[in-house]
Motif scaffolding. Structure first.
Motif, short mmCIF file in Angstrom:
data_model
loop_
_atom_site.label_atom_id
_atom_site.label_comp_id
_atom_site.label_asym_id
_atom_site.label_seq_id
_atom_site.Cartn_x
_atom_site.Cartn_y
_atom_site.Cartn_z
N ALA A 581 0.90 -1.45 0.27
CA ALA A 581 0.26 -0.06 -0.23
C ALA A 581 0.68 1.24 -0.09
O ALA A 581 1.97 1.52 0.48
N SER A 582 0.11 2.17 -0.20
CA SER A 582 1.14 3.38 -0.97
C SER A 582 0.91 4.84 0.22
O SER A 582 -1.09 4.51 0.57
N GLY A 583 0.91 5.55 1.62
CA GLY A 583 0.54 6.34 1.95
C GLY A 583 1.14 7.82 1.36
O GLY A 583 2.31 7.94 0.85
N TYR A 584 0.63 8.68 1.50
CA TYR A 584 0.76 9.90 1.30
C TYR A 584 0.06 10.52 1.92
O TYR A 584 -0.34 10.77 2.78
N ASP A 585 0.54 12.11 2.49
CA ASP A 585 -0.47 12.85 3.12
C ASP A 585 -1.04 13.60 2.34
O ASP A 585 -1.83 13.64 1.31
#
Length: 855
Positions: A581-585
């Motif tokens: 999974a990708s985490g973003y601001d």
């Protein structure tokens, strides 16, 4: 018959030499790949077996991720003392070893390898299993001292007394090199930095009470497996993984196995192309030799040889050719393996050529391939030889197969071709990637076989068009060259088939790569809204220090972080999917353009929420608002609510499988040791991208592991990565062309011998030597271009179908690299000219009277 066979083989050894070269090349790649992979495997097996402790205790890794996160899983350093109390343990040590670091010299130049091997920082702890020994200076003492391996020190010109900067997850620190350690075993190509054991945990892991593993030495007489069971009983297996030296060595070898498999399969791919193209060459050679020996074979029949004896004679020649070619190929394979070992040494993996491993499977494989290929390729010509009538001894030699109808080929080629086209149509209309890929593979094989079978049927119509201008441009010489190419469609088709195979592969992959590049360009234009992307060259994470430095750069406005996390998601249909999974601001909408089927960015990045690709969600019964159990590394689990479903053309959106993405706060909570993998940067108000670039580049000078790229740079990066695949295909093409040139040379040389009387008569009635050479060159050119046209036409069809498979993954753009296509056709004409040089020269030097008297 045996004496006659041996004399015939030796009499034609010059003619068979070029065919033997095809066998040599195919066997050399098979043998070389096996020897090289066996040598590397044996070397590293010994390395891992000699350096692994009796028992190793390490964190349990339930989730495997193909994307690096920068997180280092640890165990408590105090676990060493707990394990030391287990009965049968002689000693324990808390190891610290990390790869998520960057080391630079005083000029901010990276000290790490450039070959993809890691830079490893570890604690200096001497045992009998140490792969290095101190050869200069002294061991590190205190936080400001370090040692470096001798190979890295030599390559990067680092000496004792020099200062290096180490960028680790907890922070950046400087060390003075006080010692040099030399490998006593194989150097795997990594750069090794050794720190003081008392401070390694603090500097590399952020705490002195952490370790990456516990090494356990067994007491005298205690078996590793018994000790493993005792350690497991003492500490349990819920959090930790316990392995014996043998299990640890096997695990390390399996990790290396992926790298070795790539090399092995690439080389076996070369061998496969060589074998496939060599088959056409050998079939052609034996067919022409038999055609020229029609009277000889007829005489043998007249003297009492039966069909079986004639067929056996020809096959015996093929076996002799295979044995000679296999022997030479095996020797060439050993040389190829030695060259690869030298090449790996240039890249930092120091293998010993004197310890080259030639297992029993290598010569067996070499002779099976070499003899098998020539035997199979000569079988049809041998059957044809057996049909020669005794009356042929009384007639002039005729060219075998010239007048025979091609009805059988037409029927078989049509049937196979229809099946191949049906498979390709099924591929183009399939909605599932797996089935489409399977149908694509089947269709490629069947259409290739159909084209080879039906190739002679296409010779007359295609070559009449390709050589249609020859009479107008070159007069009677051009007309004769065109007719010579049309004289024997079987021979022309078989000669051109060798080149066709390589060019079909190039055509298909060129279309696929051009379509991929165009798709990525469109995707980048559509989704990337940031002025710059700050990223590592090989996409590995970087420390928070880089993020802080970029934020503090003058002219930088918005900075949005991206961070990856391995996850396992339990879906409503009962499946457990492991992915990344990708985490973003939160401000990701300002640097990326995301299309949503349901929900939005705020809902997906909220605390306790997750977003995913809409197609993945439909496939597994996920709806907006569904609550999914999610597992993170280290056994951390939670439940996340689906807040948004994306509908990106790229298929999986931000993440890997499933396009999972979530707020970076969630990633930091469950993967606290992770690092940023990318920064999306927008210029501040009043600052342009061109104005911000030099400031960003100046900031990043201190961090050579990362670069700032705008959209054009990002596209170039993607194109360069796709080009790596093309380079492999071009290398395969080069091999196919080499063998195809041998085939054209062989065909023309034998054709010149076959037409000796004809050439003598032409010279006698006034054909000049220059005109004769031109006639043979034009014949060669039209055959080569015929193969190119067939190959490229087939490759374009394959390329269209490959693009249909890619479109199922979101890469929907289609592009044809016309420049490459034109260059290949022109190059084929050049290949034809080069291949004709020696046969044309030989033909022009014939004595006219001797040629007329030739039988």
């Amino acid at each position: 018959m045996l004496k006659a066979t041996l004399r015939s083989f030796l009499a034609h050894k010059g003619r068979l030499l070029l065919s033997a070269l095809a066998v040599v090349l195919s066997v050399a790649f098979v043998a070389g790949s096996l020897i090289f992979s066996d040598t590397v495997t044996r070397t590293f097996d010994r390395l891992f077996a000699s350096t692994s402790p009796d028992v190793t205790v390490q964190p349990k890794d339930d989730l495997k991720s193909s994307v690096p996160t920068g997180a280092v899983q640890t165990v408590p350093a105090s676990l060493a003392a707990q394990v030391a109390r287990v009965d049968g343990v002689a000693s324990t040590h808390a190891d610290v070893s990390v790869e998520n670091i960057t080391v630079v010299d005083a000029d901010n130049k990276s000290v790490g390898p450039t070959t993809g091997a890691p830079t490893i920082a570890t604690d200096w702890f001497v045992t009998d299993r140490s792969p290095v020994k101190l050869t200069s200076g002294h061991a590190p003492q205190g936080a400001a001292e370090a040692m470096l391996d001798a190979d890295t020190a030599d390559k990067k010109h680092v000496g004792i007394g020099d200062t290096l900067t180490v960028m680790a997850q907890p922070g950046t620190f400087k060390v003075k090199i006080v010692g040099i350690a030399t490998f006593t075993t194989t150097n795997p190509g990594a750069a090794l930095v050794y720190l003081d054991p008392r401070t390694a945990g603090t500097q590399l892991l952020g705490a002195a009470d952490k370790a990456t593993s516990i090494s356990v030495d067994a007491a005298q007489g205690v078996d590793d497996a018994v000790l493993e069971q005792r350690v497991v009983a003492a500490i349990g297996t819920g959090t930790y993984e316990v392995k014996t030296a043998e299990e640890q060595a096997k695990s390390s070898s399996e990790s290396l196995g992926g790298f070795l498999d790539v090399i092995k399969y690439v080389m076996l791919g070369f061998a496969g192309i060589a074998v496939l193209v060599g088959v056409f060459l050998i079939v052609n050679t034996f067919s022409m030799l038999i055609a020229q020996r029609t009277r000889e074979l007829g005489l043998l029949r007249a003297l009492g040889a039966d069909r079986r004896q004639v067929r056996r004679s020809v096959l015996t020649e093929a076996v002799l050719l295979g044995l000679v070619g296999s022997t030479l190929g095996l020797a060439a394979g050993i040389g190829l393996a030695a060259g690869l070992i030298k090449l790996m040494s240039a890249f930092g993996m120091n293998l010993n050529a004197a310890e080259m491993v030639v297992g029993w499977a290598t010569p067996v494989s070499a002779y099976v391939v070499g003899v098998g290929v020539t035997f199979v390729a000569a079988y049809l010509p041998a059957r044809r030889a057996a049909t020669v009538s005794p009356m042929a001894a009384l007639a002039d030699a005729d060219i075998a197969g010239v007048g025979r109808p091609l009805k059988v080929r037409a029927v078989v080629g049509a049937v196979v071709g229809v099946l191949g086209v049906a498979a390709l149509v099924g591929c183009a209309s399939s909605s599932k990637t797996a089935s489409a890929a399977s149908l694509l593979g089947l269709g490629v094989v069947l259409t290739l076989v159909a084209t080879v079978i039906a190739g002679p049927l296409l010779v007359r119509p295609v070559i009449r068009v390709l050589g249609g201008a020859f009479p107008a441009l070159f007069g009677s010489v051009g007309r004769m060259s065109q007719r010579n190419a049309l004289r024997n469609p079987r021979r022309t088709g078989a000669t051109a088939a060798a080149l066709m195979v390589g060019l079909a592969l190039v055509g298909g992959m060129s279309v696929a790569s051009a379509s991929m590049s165009k798709s990525f360009d469109q995707q980048i234009d559509k989704t990337l809204g940031a002025d710059f992307v700050v990223q590592n060259a090989n996409f590995t994470p970087f420390s928070a220090e880089v993020t802080d430095a970029v934020r503090d750069t003058e002219g930088v406005g918005l900075v949005v972080r991206q961070r990856f996390a391995p996850v396992a998601v339990r879906l409503p249909d009962g499946k457990r999917v492991e992915t990344t999974a990708s985490g973003y601001d939160d401000q990701v909408d300002e640097v990326a353009h995301v299309t949503y089927a349901e929900g939005g960015t705020a809902a997906a990045l909220a605390d306790g929420a997750i977003g995913m690709d809409v197609d993945f969600a439909r496939e597994h019964g996920v709806r907006l608002g569904s609550v999914l159990p999610v597992q993170f590394p280290g056994g951390r689990t939670t439940s996340l609510k689906v807040g948004a479903l994306t509908d990106q053309e790229g298929g999986d959106g931000f993440g890997m499988q499933g396009g999972l993405f979530l707020g970076i706060a969630t990633v930091e909570k469950y993967v606290p040791e992770g690092q940023d993998s990318a920064l999306y940067v927008n210029a501040a108000s009043g600052t342009t991208g061109d104005g911000l670039r030099p400031r960003l580049e100046k900031t990043l000078e201190a961090y050579p592991q990362v670069q700032a790229r705008d959209q054009a740079d990002y596209k170039k990066l993607v194109h360069d990565q796709i080009a790596v695949l093309l380079y492999l295909v071009y290398a395969l093409l080069g091999l196919a062309i080499v063998i195809a040139v041998l085939g054209v040379v062989n065909t023309l040389a034998l054709s010149v011998v076959e037409r000796t009387r004809e050439i003598g008569l032409l010279r006698a009635i006034g054909l000049a030597r220059r005109q004769l050479r031109r006639m043979i060159r034009l014949e060669s050119v039209v055959i080569a271009v015929f193969g190119a046209v067939l190959g490229l036409a087939l490759g374009l069809v394959w390329g269209v179908c490959i693009q249909q498979v890619l479109s199922l993954q979101g890469m929907k753009a289609f592009a044809v690299p016309w420049g490459t296509i034109v260059a290949v056709v022109v190059g084929s004409a050049v290949v034809g000219v080069v291949a004709a040089l020696l046969p044309a020269l030989r033909a022009s030097r014939m004595n006219v009277l001797a040629a007329i008297a030739h039988e």
